[in-house]
Design a protein around this motif. Structure first.
Motif, PDB file in Angstrom:
ATOM      1  N   PHE A  29       0.800  -1.227   0.000  1.00  0.00           N
ATOM      2  CA  PHE A  29       0.000   0.000   0.000  1.00  0.00           C
ATOM      3  C   PHE A  29       0.832   1.276   0.000  1.00  0.00           C
ATOM      4  CE2 PHE A  29      -3.055  -3.120   1.686  1.00  0.00           C
ATOM      5  CZ  PHE A  29      -4.013  -2.983   0.697  1.00  0.00           C
ATOM      6  N   SER A  30       2.133   1.177   0.203  1.00  0.00           N
ATOM      7  CA  SER A  30       2.946   2.388   0.225  1.00  0.00           C
ATOM      8  C   SER A  30       3.770   2.587  -1.045  1.00  0.00           C
ATOM      9  CB  SER A  30       3.869   2.385   1.444  1.00  0.00           C
ATOM     10  OG  SER A  30       4.793   1.324   1.354  1.00  0.00           O
ATOM     11  N   VAL A  31       3.995   1.543  -1.830  1.00  0.00           N
ATOM     12  CA  VAL A  31       4.807   1.641  -3.036  1.00  0.00           C
ATOM     13  C   VAL A  31       3.903   1.491  -4.255  1.00  0.00           C
ATOM     14  CG1 VAL A  31       6.701   0.609  -4.335  1.00  0.00           C
ATOM     15  CG2 VAL A  31       6.817   0.712  -1.851  1.00  0.00           C
ATOM     16  N   PRO A  32       3.820   2.492  -5.104  1.00  0.00           N
ATOM     17  CA  PRO A  32       2.957   2.378  -6.282  1.00  0.00           C
ATOM     18  C   PRO A  32       3.525   1.374  -7.283  1.00  0.00           C
ATOM     19  CG  PRO A  32       4.160   4.452  -6.336  1.00  0.00           C
ATOM     20  CD  PRO A  32       4.465   3.801  -5.024  1.00  0.00           C
ATOM     21  N   PRO A  33       2.663   0.621  -7.966  1.00  0.00           N
ATOM     22  CA  PRO A  33       3.157  -0.348  -8.946  1.00  0.00           C
ATOM     23  C   PRO A  33       3.705   0.340 -10.190  1.00  0.00           C
ATOM     24  CG  PRO A  33       0.775  -0.274  -8.984  1.00  0.00           C
ATOM     25  CD  PRO A  33       1.218   0.603  -7.851  1.00  0.00           C
ATOM     26  N   GLY A  34       4.583  -0.348 -10.890  1.00  0.00           N
ATOM     27  CA  GLY A  34       5.117   0.162 -12.142  1.00  0.00           C
ATOM     28  C   GLY A  34       6.320   1.052 -12.012  1.00  0.00           C
ATOM     29  N   LEU A  35       6.942   1.103 -10.844  1.00  0.00           N
ATOM     30  CA  LEU A  35       8.151   1.900 -10.680  1.00  0.00           C
ATOM     31  C   LEU A  35       9.297   1.271 -11.480  1.00  0.00           C
ATOM     32  CD1 LEU A  35       7.954   2.681  -6.875  1.00  0.00           C
ATOM     33  CD2 LEU A  35       7.413   4.188  -8.770  1.00  0.00           C
ATOM     34  N   PRO A  36      10.330   2.022 -11.809  1.00  0.00           N
ATOM     35  CA  PRO A  36      11.418   1.478 -12.631  1.00  0.00           C
ATOM     36  C   PRO A  36      12.021   0.193 -12.094  1.00  0.00           C
ATOM     37  CG  PRO A  36      11.662   3.833 -12.416  1.00  0.00           C
ATOM     38  CD  PRO A  36      10.522   3.441 -11.525  1.00  0.00           C
ATOM     39  N   TYR A  37      12.150   0.078 -10.798  1.00  0.00           N
ATOM     40  CA  TYR A  37      12.731  -1.149 -10.259  1.00  0.00           C
ATOM     41  C   TYR A  37      11.708  -2.267 -10.156  1.00  0.00           C
ATOM     42  CZ  TYR A  37      10.886   1.070  -6.062  1.00  0.00           C
ATOM     43  OH  TYR A  37      10.082   1.683  -5.157  1.00  0.00           O
ATOM     44  N   ASP A  38      10.494  -2.018 -10.588  1.00  0.00           N
ATOM     45  CA  ASP A  38       9.443  -3.029 -10.560  1.00  0.00           C
ATOM     46  C   ASP A  38       9.436  -3.847 -11.848  1.00  0.00           C
ATOM     47  OD1 ASP A  38       5.851  -3.065 -10.324  1.00  0.00           O
ATOM     48  OD2 ASP A  38       7.302  -4.349  -9.350  1.00  0.00           O
ATOM     49  N   GLU A  39      10.506  -3.763 -12.619  1.00  0.00           N
ATOM     50  CA  GLU A  39      10.615  -4.487 -13.878  1.00  0.00           C
ATOM     51  C   GLU A  39       9.406  -4.193 -14.774  1.00  0.00           C
ATOM     52  OE1 GLU A  39      12.869  -6.940 -14.996  1.00  0.00           O
ATOM     53  OE2 GLU A  39      14.155  -7.089 -13.250  1.00  0.00           O
ATOM     54  N   PRO A  40       9.419  -3.089 -15.479  1.00  0.00           N
ATOM     55  CA  PRO A  40       8.281  -2.722 -16.319  1.00  0.00           C
ATOM     56  C   PRO A  40       7.862  -3.806 -17.305  1.00  0.00           C
ATOM     57  CG  PRO A  40       9.822  -0.907 -16.173  1.00  0.00           C
ATOM     58  CD  PRO A  40      10.471  -2.082 -15.514  1.00  0.00           C
TER      59      PRO A  40
END
Length: 79
Positions: A29-40
Motif C-alpha cells: 500500500f505504500s509503493v505504487p506499482p510500475g516503478l522502474p525497479y518493478d521491472e516494467p
C-alpha cells in the motif's frame, strides 16, 4: 513442562508470520506499482494477461520480451 517446549516456538512462528504479513501489506500500500525497479516488462505482461485473458504473442505490438513467461510463473511468484 512438555507443553511449554512446543508453545514458545509456535508463538514465535505466529509472530514471524504476522510481522511478515504486516510488512508485506505496508509495502503493497505504500509503493505504487510500475516503478522502474518493478521491472516494467513483467508489469506490462501481467497487465496484458489481466486485460486480454490470453497469452501474448511475441513480436506483436505492445508485447515485451518477458512474454515468454507463462501465467503459471506469475501465479507462483505473486504470493
Amino acid at each position: 513442562m512438555l507443553g511449554y517446549e512446543f508453545t514458545r516456538p509456535r508463538t514465535l512462528l505466529i509472530a514471524i508470520i504476522a510481522l511478515s504479513v504486516l510488512l508485506g501489506g505496508l509495502y503493497v500500500f505504500s509503493v505504487p506499482p510500475g516503478l522502474p525497479y518493478d521491472e516494467p516488462a513483467h508489469f506490462n505482461t501481467v497487465r496484458y494477461y489481466a486485460s486480454h485473458f490470453t497469452l501474448p504473442v511475441l513480436g506483436s505490438p505492445g508485447t515485451s520480451y518477458e512474454a515468454y513467461q507463462a501465467p503459471l510463473y506469475y501465479s507462483l511468484m505473486a504470493p
